[in-house]
Design an enzyme around this catalytic site. Structure first.
Site, PDB file in Angstrom:
ATOM      1  N   GLU A  20      -7.522  -4.347   1.294  1.00 38.53           N
ATOM      2  CA  GLU A  20      -7.334  -3.603   1.782  1.00 38.53           C
ATOM      3  C   GLU A  20      -6.188  -2.867   2.315  1.00 38.53           C
ATOM      4  O   GLU A  20      -5.181  -4.055   3.101  1.00 38.53           O
ATOM      5  CB  GLU A  20      -8.690  -3.092   2.442  1.00 38.53           C
ATOM      6  CG  GLU A  20      -8.749  -1.799   3.926  1.00 38.53           C
ATOM      7  CD  GLU A  20      -9.962  -1.482   3.707  1.00 38.53           C
ATOM      8  OE1 GLU A  20     -11.270  -1.789   3.696  1.00 38.53           O
ATOM      9  OE2 GLU A  20     -10.115  -1.830   5.366  1.00 38.53           O
ATOM     10  N   GLU A  25      -4.819   3.307  10.940  1.00 33.91           N
ATOM     11  CA  GLU A  25      -5.878   3.248  11.650  1.00 33.91           C
ATOM     12  C   GLU A  25      -5.059   3.007  13.846  1.00 33.91           C
ATOM     13  O   GLU A  25      -4.642   2.579  13.882  1.00 33.91           O
ATOM     14  CB  GLU A  25      -6.793   1.855  12.282  1.00 33.91           C
ATOM     15  CG  GLU A  25      -7.059   1.338  10.863  1.00 33.91           C
ATOM     16  CD  GLU A  25      -8.734   0.179  11.082  1.00 33.91           C
ATOM     17  OE1 GLU A  25      -9.680   0.488  10.753  1.00 33.91           O
ATOM     18  OE2 GLU A  25      -7.468  -0.537  11.712  1.00 33.91           O
ATOM     19  N   ASP A  76      -4.247  -0.375   6.192  1.00 34.75           N
ATOM     20  CA  ASP A  76      -4.977   0.284   6.830  1.00 34.75           C
ATOM     21  C   ASP A  76      -4.155   0.974   7.288  1.00 34.75           C
ATOM     22  O   ASP A  76      -2.637   0.136   7.799  1.00 34.75           O
ATOM     23  CB  ASP A  76      -6.022  -1.055   7.248  1.00 34.75           C
ATOM     24  CG  ASP A  76      -7.022  -1.176   7.132  1.00 34.75           C
ATOM     25  OD1 ASP A  76      -7.453  -0.094   6.277  1.00 34.75           O
ATOM     26  OD2 ASP A  76      -7.591  -2.517   7.387  1.00 34.75           O
TER      27      ASP A  76
END
Length: 335
Positions: free
Chosen positions: A154, A158, A156
């Site tokens: 993953e 955010e 990210d």
């Protein structure tokens, strides 16, 4: 960790809101069809009115055809590239760009969209306008993920909402084969809700690069002996959800639902990326792949990374001795 799992955990269980694509059709007649000469006999008026009635269906048909043609050439990406879940709305702005909005309420939860295809390396970019005002407790994301399993990969970006007047925190993270905990967090140096800003992830076989507008803020380097997200194809995701348990001051400030609905808008999505063909066959890549496949930061770009770390970094996992009492991850002492 961002992702569908986080969104699902915080979803209230309500049925997803139906997603529709509004298509405004101008079914009124152009004004010149409705005006008659001031001086006409009744017979002339009758013939003129019959002419209007005969022309009206053709005018409506022409108007509909023009609108359909305009929408066909508009910047459409949401329904073509993604599937949606929860509170998602789509519309077009005055420039013909499709704008996707994710909406968060206490009753129905948030919204999400995920790409129909998976990619193995690429440059992924989107423009976002975040929740205005008091966004504390909300989490907005733009990320890549291979799935929800324990060995997943993953990447990210955010955005952890904050109280009015406080900076929104951008959390960047990289997971490889289930190994995460590699966060760099930055206070954004602008108001991300006042206008759209462009957020970009460049993922290749050498590094993962994070970019905000024209500024590079982080590069995560690949080392041959350390975990790196280079084997599993990943799909692209965006979510808006209630992250009260950790997002703002480590969960001390929850969502103030009196400010709901909370809305985040996305536009201008692009994926310049390779698609795996499966069965060990070569990747299917767009022309000119080298513009990002071999991309590494030059001296000037490393300078903007240093600027972001010096002036806006809030958290660096390589400085968190409490989290790593047995010693920092190996990459912390390299490069």
């Amino acid at each position: 960790m961002a992702g569908a799992s986080a969104y699902q955990t915080n979803h209230t269980g309500a049925e997803p809101t139906a997603v529709s694509r509004p298509v405004p059709l101008p079914l009124h007649l152009p004004p010149h069809f409705l005006l008659l000469p001031k001086k006409q006999s009744r017979a002339e008026q009758s013939r003129a009115e019959q002419g209007v009635m005969a022309m009206a269906p053709r005018a409506v048909s022409l108007s509909v055809a023009v609108v359909v043609a305009l929408l066909a050439t508009a910047d459409s990406w949401l329904y073509e590239e993604f599937t949606t879940d929860g509170n998602v709305r789509a519309d077009y702005n005055a420039q013909g760009q499709q704008v996707a909005s994710l909406i968060l309420t206490q009753q129905s939860g948030g919204g999400a969209f995920g790409s129909r295809r998976k990619y193995l390396y690429g440059e992924f970019s989107i423009q976002m306008k975040l929740v205005p005002g008091n966004s504390a407790g909300t989490v907005t994301s733009f990320y890549l993920s291979s799935g929800d399993g324990p060995g997943h990969d993953e990447i990210d970006m955010e955005f952890m909402g904050n109280s009015t007047g406080q900076p929104v925190v951008l959390n960047t993270n990289v997971w490889a084969n289930g190994d995460g905990k590699k966060e760099h967090q930055f206070d954004l140096w602008f108001d991300p809700a006042a206008d759209y800003h462009t957020y970009t992830i460049i993922w290749n076989h050498k590094n993962v690069i994070f970019k905000v507008d024209d500024l590079f803020i982080r590069s995560f380097t690949r080392y041959a002996d350390l975990p790196y997200p280079g084997a599993k194809p990943m799909s692209v995701h965006a979510t808006l959800w209630d992250g009260s348990y950790w997002a703002t001051q480590k969960g001390k400030v929850p969502v103030d639902w009196s400010g709901a609905p909370f809305v985040v808008s996305y536009r201008g999505y692009s994926a310049d990326a390779c698609v795996p063909n499966g069965d060990g066959r070569p990747l299917s890549c767009p022309a000119g792949t080298g513009r990002w496949m071999d991309r590494q930061l030059d001296d000037a770009e490393r300078g903007t990374v240093a600027w972001a770390r010096r002036d806006y970094m809030r958290y660096n996992y390589c400085d968190d001795g409490w989290r790593f009492p047995q010693g920092f991850p190996a990459e912390c002492s390299r490069g």
